[in-house]
Design a protein around this motif. Structure first.
Motif, PDB file in Angstrom:
ATOM      1  N   UNK A  47       0.976  -1.094   0.169  1.00 13.05           N
ATOM      2  CA  UNK A  47       0.094   0.113  -0.011  1.00 13.05           C
ATOM      3  C   UNK A  47       0.756   1.247   0.195  1.00 13.05           C
ATOM      4  N   UNK A  48       0.638   2.361  -0.934  1.00 12.77           N
ATOM      5  CA  UNK A  48       1.343   3.556  -1.015  1.00 12.77           C
ATOM      6  C   UNK A  48       0.662   4.525   0.226  1.00 12.77           C
ATOM      7  N   UNK A  49       1.137   4.450   1.359  1.00 10.53           N
ATOM      8  CA  UNK A  49       0.471   5.075   2.211  1.00 10.53           C
ATOM      9  C   UNK A  49       0.869   6.657   2.380  1.00 10.53           C
ATOM     10  N   UNK A  50       2.233   6.840   1.492  1.00  8.38           N
ATOM     11  CA  UNK A  50       2.488   8.231   1.567  1.00  8.38           C
ATOM     12  C   UNK A  50       1.945   8.998   0.471  1.00  8.38           C
ATOM     13  N   UNK A  51       1.377   8.448  -0.665  1.00  5.85           N
ATOM     14  CA  UNK A  51       0.685   9.164  -1.610  1.00  5.85           C
ATOM     15  C   UNK A  51      -0.959   9.325  -1.094  1.00  5.85           C
ATOM     16  N   UNK A  52      -1.279   8.355  -0.532  1.00  7.18           N
ATOM     17  CA  UNK A  52      -2.800   8.370  -0.014  1.00  7.18           C
ATOM     18  C   UNK A  52      -3.244   9.578   0.964  1.00  7.18           C
TER      19      UNK A  52
END
Length: 194
Positions: A47-52
């Motif tokens: 999961x790309x939490x930083x982009x989210x």
């Protein structure tokens, strides 16, 4: 490859490129270039939490900090069967296949805390993990080079797609420690090119 990365900001988006492991077989029909194709596969996408967070969290005060945490990856398992056609040319064989089946997916838990320095307060959102399943399909093609009677080198390309419904809960803990729960339902547009 990535799935859901650029499709809005809903739950189920922002997956990064990942891995796929599979066991597949083509069972030929005697005296024919047609046969039955089967495949069992597992998929894993972080999961790309930083982009989210960048696209979904708007700090309400200068100096605010966002802490994020993801529990697990997007993981899925598919079971598919269908048909294939092979066209042999000397030691090479060119294959096409179409399969349908069922895919189960685990969507990770997402939590983030928005911390404001003055006055100090913490706002927390926690989206529960969920598991869902749906019908999926796979279309693929490949080439095989046979160098022994029972051994070959294979290069395949496959496109898998499914529309996976989910049902989970988002918990919001406000700065006064009041917890509210809201249901979240929707569909994850899952498509992979392998």
């Amino acid at each position: 490859g990535n799935f859901g990365l650029g499709i809005g900001s809903d739950y189920g988006n922002y997956a990064l490129g990942g891995s796929m492991e599979s066991i597949s077989a083509g069972i030929p029909i005697n005296g024919s270039n047609f046969g039955v194709a089967v495949m069992i596969a597992g998929y894993d996408n972080p999961f790309d939490i930083n982009s989210w967070v960048t696209n979904n969290v708007i700090p309400t005060q200068a100096g605010s900090t966002v802490y994020e945490d993801i529990t697990g990856d997007y993981t899925a398992t598919s079971f598919m069967a269908g048909g294939f056609y092979t066209y042999p040319v000397k030691r090479f064989s060119f294959d096409v296949r179409a399969m349908a089946g069922y895919i189960t997916m685990h969507l990770p838990e997402q939590q983030y805390d928005l911390v404001q320095p003055s006055p100090y307060m913490v706002d927390t959102w926690d989206i529960g993990s969920s598991r869902a399943g749906a019908v999926c399909y796979d279309i693929g093609a490949g080439v095989r080079y046979t160098f022994r009677r029972t051994m070959c080198i294979v290069l395949n390309a496959d496109f898998l797609a499914a529309s996976i419904p989910y049902n989970t809960v988002i918990a919001h803990i406000d700065p006064n420690n009041v917890i509210t729960y809201n249901s979240m339902t929707g569909t994850v547009p899952y498509s992979l090119f392998n």
